[in-house]
Scaffold this active site. Structure first.
Site, PDB file in Angstrom:
ATOM      1  N   ILE A 161       0.845  -1.200   0.000  1.00 25.60           N
ATOM      2  CA  ILE A 161       0.000   0.000   0.000  1.00 25.60           C
ATOM      3  C   ILE A 161       0.880   1.250   0.000  1.00 25.60           C
ATOM      4  O   ILE A 161       1.521   1.579   1.012  1.00 25.60           O
ATOM      5  CB  ILE A 161      -0.985  -0.007   1.201  1.00 25.60           C
ATOM      6  CG1 ILE A 161      -1.758  -1.333   1.232  1.00 25.60           C
ATOM      7  CG2 ILE A 161      -1.926   1.200   1.096  1.00 25.60           C
ATOM      8  CD1 ILE A 161      -2.401  -1.748  -0.086  1.00 25.60           C
ATOM      9  N   ARG A 272      30.839  14.373 -23.274  1.00 21.80           N
ATOM     10  CA  ARG A 272      31.868  13.337 -23.088  1.00 21.80           C
ATOM     11  C   ARG A 272      32.667  13.143 -24.383  1.00 21.80           C
ATOM     12  O   ARG A 272      32.093  12.828 -25.438  1.00 21.80           O
ATOM     13  CB  ARG A 272      31.178  12.034 -22.687  1.00 21.80           C
ATOM     14  CG  ARG A 272      32.080  10.837 -22.648  1.00 21.80           C
ATOM     15  CD  ARG A 272      32.794  10.703 -21.329  1.00 21.80           C
ATOM     16  NE  ARG A 272      33.576   9.475 -21.274  1.00 21.80           N
ATOM     17  CZ  ARG A 272      34.383   9.162 -20.290  1.00 21.80           C
ATOM     18  NH1 ARG A 272      34.539  10.002 -19.274  1.00 21.80           N
ATOM     19  NH2 ARG A 272      35.046   8.029 -20.309  1.00 21.80           N
ATOM     20  N   GLU A 368      -0.317  -0.928 -10.204  1.00 22.91           N
ATOM     21  CA  GLU A 368      -1.604  -0.555 -10.838  1.00 22.91           C
ATOM     22  C   GLU A 368      -1.933  -1.496 -12.002  1.00 22.91           C
ATOM     23  O   GLU A 368      -2.462  -1.089 -13.029  1.00 22.91           O
ATOM     24  CB  GLU A 368      -1.606   0.920 -11.251  1.00 22.91           C
ATOM     25  CG  GLU A 368      -1.526   1.796 -10.009  1.00 22.91           C
ATOM     26  CD  GLU A 368      -2.260   3.116 -10.077  1.00 22.91           C
ATOM     27  OE1 GLU A 368      -2.981   3.352 -11.058  1.00 22.91           O
ATOM     28  OE2 GLU A 368      -2.122   3.888  -9.125  1.00 22.91           O
TER      29      GLU A 368
END
Ligand code: CAA
Length: 385
Positions: A161, A272, A368
Site C-alpha cells: 500500500i 563526453r 496498478e
C-alpha cells in the site's frame, strides 16, 4: 504536442506547467538523489506541492481543488517524474485515493474529505492488494467486513500500500458477501487512527524509495456505515473504474522517468569526449538516441489521448488507460536501460541519476496492474471476456 488553437484554458494550463517546471528545477531535482538514499516520505516536497495547489489539480473547485483537466494532471505528474519518480507518485496516489470519493462518494464524504486532499492537509491511499491477491484482485481477496449495527467490522490485511503509513484516509476493499464473488466486495473509507488498524511491514524496494510501501493490518476495526463508498457489493466495480482513471497517472510517471533519462543521456553524450570528438557524434549512439526519442513521443501521444478520453468520460477509456500504462511503462524501462548503457560505467554508478531512473522505471511495469494485466484488459476490449 502543439495545440491547433490556443484557448484561455490552454494558456492557463501552460502557465501552471511553467510554475511546475520551475519548482521541479529549483526544488525537486536537487532533492531527488537524497530522497532515494533516505528512503523516507519527503515531507518537504509534500509541503511544496501543497503550497502550490498541486494535490488538487483534478479535484473540482467546489471541493477545494483547481478543477483542472485530467490532461493537465498527467502533464504535471510527467514533469515531476522527469526529476523524481517518488515525488511524482505523491501526486498520482493522491489522485488514486481521491478518485473513489470523487466518482462514487456521497456528498457528505466529498465535503468532508476532498478539500483536505486538495489542499494536501491530508494524504490518501488505496488498499486493494493482499499477500495472495495481486493480479487476481477479486477472486483471491480475503479481507472481510461484517455489518454490525451502524458499523462494519473489518478484518484482514493489505500489502503494497503506497503511502499507507502516512495516509490520513485510505480506501479499503473487503468482502462483504463471499457467495457473490466480485459482486460481494465493498469499499470503505478508513481514517488514520481508527482503532484496529495498524501499519505492518515497510517494504525495502528496488526503486521509488522515497515513496513508502507498507502492509496494513485490520483487526476488529470498526468503520461507520457512513464511510462505505457506493452500495454494498459495488466495491470491485469501483476499484476497477478508479484504476481506469489512475493508470494514466502511472503512465505519466513512467513517461517522465523516460524523458528525464533521455535528457540526461543526451547532455552527457554532448560533453563526453572519446576518440577525439563528443560521443554525440558517434552515429551508433545517435541511432540509440533517435529510437529513445521516437518511442517517448509515441508513448506521449498515446498517454495524452488516454487522458483526453478520461476528461471526456469516453466509453473506451478502460482500454486506452491500459494501453497508455503498457506503452509508457515499457518505454520507461527500455529507455532507462539504454540511458545507463550510454553513460557506460558512470551509468551504473549511483552518482549519476540514470541508475536511479532505471530502478524507478521497473515498478511502472508492475503496479496498478502488471503489463500482463494491461494486455488482458486491452484484449478483452477486442474479443470480450
Ligand atoms: N469498469 C467497470 N467494471 C469493471 C471493469 C471496469 N474497468 N473491469 C471489470 N469490471 C466488472 C465486470 O464488469 C464484472 O462485473 P459483473 O460481475 O457485474 O459482470 C466484475 O467487475 C468482475 O470483472 P471480471 O470478471 O472481468 O474480473 P476478473 O476477476 O476477471 O479481473 C482484472 C479482471 C482486469 C484482471 C482485474 O482483476 C485487475 O485489473 N487486476 C489487477 C489489479 C490491479 O491493477 N491492482 C493494482 C493495485 S493498486 C496499486 O498498485 C496502486 C499503487 O501502489 C500505486
Amino acid at each position: 504536442m502543439t495545440p491547433a488553437v490556443s484557448t484561455p484554458e490552454l494558456e492557463e494550463e501552460e502557465a501552471i506547467l511553467d510554475v511546475v517546471r520551475q519548482l521541479v528545477r529549483e526544488k525537486v531535482q536537487p532533492r531527488a538523489a537524497a530522497i532515494d538514499v533516505a528512503q523516507e516520505f519527503p515531507q518537504d516536497i509534500r509541503r511544496l506541492f501543497a503550497e502550490n495547489d498541486l494535490f488538487g489539480i483534478p479535484i473540482p473547485a467546489e471541493h477545494g481543488g483547481l478543477g483542472g483537466s485530467f490532461l493537465l494532471y498527467v502533464k504535471v505528474v510527467e514533469e515531476i517524474a522527469k526529476a523524481c519518480a517518488s515525488s511524482a507518485l505523491m501526486i498520482a496516489v493522491q489522485e488514486l485515493g481521491a478518485l473513489p470519493i470523487l466518482m462514487r462518494g456521497t456528498e457528505e464524504q466529498r465535503q468532508r474529505i476532498l478539500p483536505k486532499l486538495a489542499s494536501g492537509e491530508w494524504i490518501a491511499a488505496y488498499a486493494l492488494t493482499e499477500a495472495g491477491s495481486g493480479s487476481d484482485a477479486a477472486g483471491s481477496m480475503q479481507a472481510q467486513a461484517r455489518l454490525d449495527g451502524e458499523h462494519y467490522v473489518l478484518d484482514g490485511s493489505k500489502v503494497w500500500i503506497t503511502q499507507g503509513n502516512v495516509a490520513d484516509v485510505i480506501t479499503v476493499f473487503a468482502v462483504t458477501d463471499r457467495s457473490k464473488g466480485a459482486r460481494g466486495i465493498s469499499a470503505f473509507l478508513v481514517e488514520k487512527g481508527t482503532p484496529g488498524m495498524r501499519v505492518g511491514k515497510i517494504e525495502k524496494k528496488m526503486g521509488i524509495r522515497g515513496s513508502p510501501t507498507v502492509e496494513l493490518a485490520f483487526e476488529n476495526c470498526r468503520i461507520p456505515v457512513a464511510n462505505r463508498i457506493g452500495d454494498e457489493g459495488e466495491g470491485f466495480k469501483i476499484a476497477m473504474q478508479v484504476l481506469d482513471k489512475s493508470r494514466p497517472g502511472i503512465a505519466a510517471q513512467a513517461l517522465g522517468i523516460a524523458q528525464g533519462a533521455l535528457d540526461y543521456a543526451t547532455g552527457y553524450l554532448m560533453e563526453r569526449i572519446a576518440f577525439g570528438k563528443p560521443l554525440s557524434q558517434q552515429q551508433g549512439l545517435q541511432f540509440m538516441l533517435a529510437d529513445m526519442k521516437t518511442e517517448i513521443e509515441a508513448a506521449r501521444l498515446l498517454l495524452y489521448e488516454a487522458a483526453r478520453k478520461c476528461d471526456a468520460g469516453s466509453p473506451d477509456l478502460t482500454e486506452w488507460a491500459a494501453m497508455s500504462k503498457l506503452k509508457c511503462g515499457d518505454v520507461a524501462m527500455a529507455v532507462t536501460v539504454d540511458a545507463v548503457q550510454l553513460l557506460g560505467g558512470y551509468g551504473y554508478s549511483a552518482d549519476y541519476p540514470v541508475e536511479r531512473m532505471m530502478r524507478d522505471a521497473k515498478i511502472t511495469q508492475i503496479y496498478e496492474g502488471t503489463q500482463q494485466i494491461q494486455r488482458i484488459v486491452i484484449a478483452r476490449s477486442l474479443v470480450g471476456r
